[in-house]
Design a protein around this motif. Structure first.
Motif, PDB file in Angstrom:
ATOM      1  N   LYS A 228      -0.120  -8.924   1.187  1.00 22.08           N
ATOM      2  CA  LYS A 228      -0.602 -10.222   0.721  1.00 22.08           C
ATOM      3  C   LYS A 228      -0.933 -10.163  -0.766  1.00 22.08           C
ATOM      4  CE  LYS A 228      -3.692 -13.873   2.175  1.00 22.08           C
ATOM      5  NZ  LYS A 228      -4.685 -14.280   3.171  1.00 22.08           N
TER       6      LYS A 228
ATOM      7  N   GLU B 202      -6.807   1.018   4.035  1.00 24.91           N
ATOM      8  CA  GLU B 202      -6.584  -0.414   3.860  1.00 24.91           C
ATOM      9  C   GLU B 202      -5.446  -0.883   4.758  1.00 24.91           C
ATOM     10  OE1 GLU B 202      -5.853  -3.640   0.278  1.00 24.91           O
ATOM     11  OE2 GLU B 202      -5.341  -1.567  -0.040  1.00 24.91           O
TER      12      GLU B 202
ATOM     13  N   ARG C 197      -2.827  -6.636   4.293  1.00 27.43           N
ATOM     14  CA  ARG C 197      -3.642  -7.064   3.150  1.00 27.43           C
ATOM     15  C   ARG C 197      -2.973  -6.644   1.829  1.00 27.43           C
ATOM     16  NH1 ARG C 197      -9.832  -6.564   3.509  1.00 27.43           N
ATOM     17  NH2 ARG C 197      -9.568  -8.725   4.071  1.00 27.43           N
TER      18      ARG C 197
END
Length: 63
Positions: A17, A10, A14
């Motif tokens: 966030k 990942e 992200r």
């Protein structure tokens, strides 16, 4: 404590966030700003009433 599981492969942006979103939902920063200055109970009540009226007007417009 906020725990954000990072999945394999990942992107770190992200995950950051997601962390920021969860942190914002906890309301820590909002509470900190409210505690910086004292506000009288009557003023707090007045702002709550204004907010409730505003939300009610928004809901009426949707109908």
């Amino acid at each position: 404590m906020i725990v954000i599981p990072v999945k394999e492969g990942e992107n770190i942006e992200r995950a950051l966030k997601r962390f920021k979103r969860k942190f914002e939902k906890t309301g820590v920063v909002k509470e900190l700003r409210e505690r910086q200055a004292f506000s009288k109970p009557s003023i707090v009540r007045r702002t709550e009433i204004k907010k409730a009226i505003y939300i009610e007007n928004l809901q009426r417009q949707d109908d």
